[in-house]
Design a protein around this motif. Structure first.
Motif, PDB file in Angstrom:
ATOM      1  N   ASN A   1       0.930  -1.376   0.025  1.00  0.00           N
ATOM      2  CA  ASN A   1       0.114   0.071   0.214  1.00  0.00           C
ATOM      3  C   ASN A   1       0.612   1.441  -0.013  1.00  0.00           C
ATOM      4  O   ASN A   1       0.329   2.674   0.046  1.00  0.00           O
ATOM      5  N   LYS A   2       2.049   1.168   0.092  1.00  0.00           N
ATOM      6  CA  LYS A   2       3.141   2.490   0.012  1.00  0.00           C
ATOM      7  C   LYS A   2       2.770   2.939  -1.254  1.00  0.00           C
ATOM      8  O   LYS A   2       2.630   2.329  -2.295  1.00  0.00           O
ATOM      9  N   HIS A   3       3.426   4.177  -1.396  1.00  0.00           N
ATOM     10  CA  HIS A   3       3.647   5.004  -2.555  1.00  0.00           C
ATOM     11  C   HIS A   3       4.960   4.211  -3.303  1.00  0.00           C
ATOM     12  O   HIS A   3       5.820   3.618  -2.722  1.00  0.00           O
ATOM     13  N   PRO A   4       4.706   4.091  -4.536  1.00  0.00           N
ATOM     14  CA  PRO A   4       5.754   3.238  -5.522  1.00  0.00           C
ATOM     15  C   PRO A   4       7.198   3.794  -4.985  1.00  0.00           C
ATOM     16  O   PRO A   4       7.838   2.845  -5.121  1.00  0.00           O
ATOM     17  N   LYS A   5       7.408   4.917  -4.825  1.00  0.00           N
ATOM     18  CA  LYS A   5       8.904   5.612  -4.536  1.00  0.00           C
ATOM     19  C   LYS A   5       9.434   4.776  -3.103  1.00  0.00           C
ATOM     20  O   LYS A   5      10.491   4.674  -3.198  1.00  0.00           O
ATOM     21  N   ASN A   6       8.280   4.243  -2.257  1.00  0.00           N
ATOM     22  CA  ASN A   6       8.829   3.903  -1.184  1.00  0.00           C
ATOM     23  C   ASN A   6       8.798   2.213  -1.164  1.00  0.00           C
ATOM     24  O   ASN A   6       9.096   1.569  -0.288  1.00  0.00           O
TER      25      ASN A   6
ATOM     26  N   GLN B   1       7.116  -3.088  -6.582  1.00  0.00           N
ATOM     27  CA  GLN B   1       6.475  -2.506  -7.326  1.00  0.00           C
ATOM     28  C   GLN B   1       6.051  -3.025  -8.501  1.00  0.00           C
ATOM     29  O   GLN B   1       4.749  -3.054  -8.835  1.00  0.00           O
TER      30      GLN B   1
ATOM     31  N   LYS C   1       2.864  -5.099  -7.107  1.00  0.00           N
ATOM     32  CA  LYS C   1       1.843  -4.426  -6.963  1.00  0.00           C
ATOM     33  C   LYS C   1       1.081  -4.234  -8.322  1.00  0.00           C
ATOM     34  O   LYS C   1      -0.033  -4.247  -8.339  1.00  0.00           O
ATOM     35  N   ARG C   2       1.943  -3.860  -9.466  1.00  0.00           N
ATOM     36  CA  ARG C   2       1.176  -3.804 -10.639  1.00  0.00           C
ATOM     37  C   ARG C   2       0.683  -4.992 -11.093  1.00  0.00           C
ATOM     38  O   ARG C   2      -0.510  -4.814 -11.762  1.00  0.00           O
TER      39      ARG C   2
ATOM     40  N   HIS D   1      -6.883  -0.431  -8.543  1.00  0.00           N
ATOM     41  CA  HIS D   1      -6.772  -0.551  -6.998  1.00  0.00           C
ATOM     42  C   HIS D   1      -6.383  -1.957  -6.700  1.00  0.00           C
ATOM     43  O   HIS D   1      -6.851  -3.000  -7.681  1.00  0.00           O
TER      44      HIS D   1
END
Length: 230
Positions: free
Chosen positions: A87-92, A98, A101-102, A114
């Motif tokens: 759930n973190k921002h991609p940069k994190n 990543q 998640k994708r 989502h």
């Protein structure tokens, strides 16, 4: 009472009960609840302990299941992570996470993409596409319909239709004691819209191709992974 205390209770039981310790998780949590209450009343003697315990039990049951299976899953060459870590921002996130998640995102068109709500994610680090998502709840009634919803959404796209959806439960309301024939709604949902359900209990469970005792979990992961190697 914190998660480390819960782990210590589990390991104490495991030394006594061995590989069948999973059958006694509900009893372990009952013991933990007493300790949790004793700690709680020292801080908030007039507070709502039941609500605090419900939150503690829910979040830490997920962590406990992760703790129980992590070594065996990793021994297969797979990785296992908490669902909320995505759930973190991609940069994190690392490039690896990543990508996972994708590969899990569900496209809602103009409403965005989502992530499904899941508690644990198992994946193959060699390709990032072989994925199993897992929901963990004390009873089927808690979230089985929502879990089934995510399975149906994943099946809508050829990019995600291969992802397996598992449900792990203590079945504290005994829904799975009855035969699948003429069963209650939560079991009907499991039997038709979830890939597998694993039960942590010493009570009699009416097993089926999709409803199994928890000791079958790693066996099924092994079988799934072996088919991916062909």
């Amino acid at each position: 009472m914190d998660f480390q205390n819960l782990i210590e209770l589990y390991n104490t039981k495991k030394r006594e009960l061995g590989e069948n310790t999973y059958e006694y998780i509900s009893e372990l949590l009952s013991e933990a609840k007493i300790i949790h209450r004793e700690d709680w009343v020292k801080i908030k003697p007039d507070g709502d302990h039941e609500q605090a315990w419900k939150a503690f039990k829910g979040s830490n049951l997920e962590k406990l299941i992760h703790y129980i299976v992590v070594d065996e899953v990793q021994a297969l060459g797979l990785k296992i992570i908490p669902g909320n870590s995505l759930n973190k921002h991609p940069k994190n996130l690392s490039v690896e996470l990543q990508t996972i998640k994708r590969n899990l995102l569900i496209d809602y068109g103009e409403l965005g993409a989502h992530l499904p709500d899941v508690d644990i994610v198992v994946y193959n680090p060699k390709n990032y596409s072989d994925i199993i998502v897992i929901s963990v709840k004390t009873t089927l009634r808690d979230r089985v319909a929502q879990t089934a919803y995510w399975k149906l959404k994943l099946m809508e796209s050829p990019l995600t239709e291969h992802i397996l959806v598992y449900f792990i439960t203590l079945d504290e309301d005994g829904v799975l004691n009855d035969s699948p024939s003429g069963c209650k709604k939560p079991r009907a949902i499991v039997e038709t819209d979830v890939d597998s359900c694993y039960v942590l209990t010493k009570a009699d469970v009416s097993t089926s191709d999709r409803v199994k005792t928890f000791n079958k979990f790693i066996d099924d992961i092994k079988l799934w992974f072996s088919t991916k190697q062909k």
